[in-house]
Design an enzyme around this catalytic site. Sequence first.
Site, short mmCIF file in Angstrom:
data_model
loop_
_atom_site.label_atom_id
_atom_site.label_comp_id
_atom_site.label_asym_id
_atom_site.label_seq_id
_atom_site.Cartn_x
_atom_site.Cartn_y
_atom_site.Cartn_z
N CYS A 196 -45.05 22.98 -46.74
CA CYS A 196 -44.38 21.71 -46.42
C CYS A 196 -45.24 20.97 -45.40
O CYS A 196 -45.62 21.54 -44.38
CB CYS A 196 -43.01 22.01 -45.83
SG CYS A 196 -42.24 20.55 -45.14
N CYS A 241 -40.52 18.28 -38.43
CA CYS A 241 -39.23 17.59 -38.59
C CYS A 241 -38.07 18.40 -38.02
O CYS A 241 -37.04 17.83 -37.68
CB CYS A 241 -39.01 17.17 -40.04
SG CYS A 241 -37.98 18.25 -41.01
N CYS A 249 -36.07 22.60 -41.21
CA CYS A 249 -36.19 23.94 -41.83
C CYS A 249 -36.79 24.93 -40.83
O CYS A 249 -37.98 25.23 -40.88
CB CYS A 249 -37.04 23.85 -43.08
SG CYS A 249 -36.27 22.88 -44.36
N CYS A 299 -40.41 16.54 -49.67
CA CYS A 299 -39.54 17.44 -48.92
C CYS A 299 -39.10 18.57 -49.84
O CYS A 299 -38.61 18.34 -50.95
CB CYS A 299 -38.31 16.68 -48.40
SG CYS A 299 -37.09 17.77 -47.67
N TYR A 357 -8.51 18.04 -44.60
CA TYR A 357 -9.90 17.56 -44.57
C TYR A 357 -10.44 17.55 -46.01
O TYR A 357 -11.43 18.19 -46.33
CB TYR A 357 -10.78 18.44 -43.66
CG TYR A 357 -10.18 18.65 -42.29
CD1 TYR A 357 -10.46 17.75 -41.26
CD2 TYR A 357 -9.30 19.71 -42.04
CE1 TYR A 357 -9.89 17.92 -40.01
CE2 TYR A 357 -8.73 19.88 -40.80
CZ TYR A 357 -9.03 19.00 -39.79
OH TYR A 357 -8.46 19.17 -38.55
N GLU A 387 -6.85 13.39 -45.63
CA GLU A 387 -8.22 12.99 -45.25
C GLU A 387 -8.14 11.67 -44.47
O GLU A 387 -7.29 10.82 -44.74
CB GLU A 387 -9.03 12.84 -46.55
CG GLU A 387 -10.28 12.03 -46.48
CD GLU A 387 -11.38 12.62 -45.60
OE1 GLU A 387 -11.66 13.83 -45.68
OE2 GLU A 387 -11.95 11.85 -44.81
N ASP A 429 -11.03 22.68 -44.28
CA ASP A 429 -12.49 22.55 -44.40
C ASP A 429 -12.93 21.45 -43.43
O ASP A 429 -13.37 20.38 -43.85
CB ASP A 429 -12.84 22.21 -45.85
CG ASP A 429 -14.34 22.16 -46.10
OD1 ASP A 429 -15.11 22.53 -45.19
OD2 ASP A 429 -14.74 21.75 -47.20
N CYS A 437 -18.52 24.82 -42.02
CA CYS A 437 -19.99 24.72 -41.98
C CYS A 437 -20.47 25.07 -40.58
O CYS A 437 -21.65 24.98 -40.28
CB CYS A 437 -20.45 23.33 -42.39
SG CYS A 437 -19.74 22.04 -41.37
#
Length: 441
Positions: A71, A77, A80, A156, A306, A327, A372, A399
Amino acid sequence: MKKNDYIDLTCTYLSTDAKGVCNKRDFCFYVDYLLPNEKANVIVEKINGKTVYARLMDIMEKSVDRIDSNCSSYMKCGSCKLLHLKYTKQLEFKKNNISLLFKNKGIKAIINDVIGMNNPFNYRNKVIASISLDNKKIVYGMYEENSHEVVYNKNCLIQNKLLNEILISIKEELDKLKIKPEGFGGVLRHIMLRVGIKTNEVLVVFVTNNDLFPGRNELVKALTKKHKEIKTIIQNTNPRITPIVFGNKDRILFGQGFINDELLSIKYKISHKSFYQVNPIQTEILYSKAINMAKLKETDTVLDCYSGIGTISLTISKKVKEVIGVEIVKEAVNDAINNAKINNIKNVRFILDDCKKFMNNYHSNIDCLFVDPPRSGLDREFINSVKRLKPKKIVYISCNPITQVDDIYQLLELYEIKEIQPVDLFPHTIHCENIVLLEKK
Ligand code: SAH
């Protein structure tokens, strides 16, 4: 020791944010992109008491788990942070991180292996590129970490390939038409792209700081001629100086303002301001797994908090009596209502509200609660409402396992953990999605 000193170190382990941790002379060093067992030369960047942040200069002895990255933005950046680590080891790293969160709270928990991707590249269906000028030519990409310098990246590795190609065309047209970015005599701030991977339809948004956008007609004409996949182009105006990308004003320059996609055989219309999972391949696995874990019954009433554009609600709908999705973003609720209609699903209702307020005023039975939430997790008031309503089961998808574990900790007086299943939605980054099934004691 002082800033800019060069030091040789050996890395012992990875911190939860993927920095190589090395101990030397009473100091604890944190070095991005360094792996356990590697010997390296680093330069000191910042000293804070006994903690030192250093930049990797040279690796003298490489780890067997290191792989070469091709990459062009690697180490620049900042997205990753694990690109140099074998994918199987990335999955182990993510599982260990989640384990540690439960352990640190004193919660005994068995965590399933992280479900990874067969091909962990080009998975992102969405791009938000920042624009700048270099040698009078447009460059685009992510901002360098902690700066406003754009790291130009034409290929990318985690973005959808078609979106990479379209970005190259956009750059060529912007250069040809002499359309300039904000700060360089122009109005263009960002470019947002989204693709439906089942339909190959692409949505393009040009975010400008002014309604006037000279050259836009020619730009739209050229792009739609070159890429038949582009189904809609929107100009969004955001005159404010803010890290939030979109402003309030939209003008559709081409098409209908949305694209179509499909997840688990359900069709979706998606507009640019609605949340839509960025890794659709893994999202299908995530939802299927979460639904299986919940063991839903035909008589169940499910609350999906959510709910975004309704993806979880609509997927569950076939298995249960009724679903209520809640939501806060109006565009997302409109998308969700529309999505129920186009799929002819009648046992789902979508409500525009803050989940906290909705839960506070809700007094009926819930068999299963799906949550969520965004990275910040659930707030105290929401959790208090859960304790009052006492749904039989809770499926908590997150997440950000850090806030997820904090929230779950507060529910353990009433609930027990039945299963924990991480799913890797974000290969090569330090992030991981996690599902936790709770059942009332
Ligand atoms: N379940 C969906 C969306 C998850 S993302 C999916 O899988 O696609 C989290 C969603 O929560 C976003 O759509 C965001 O707009 C919404 N949200 C954030 N804060 C909220 C709040 N206080 N009340 C209701 N929804 C909220």
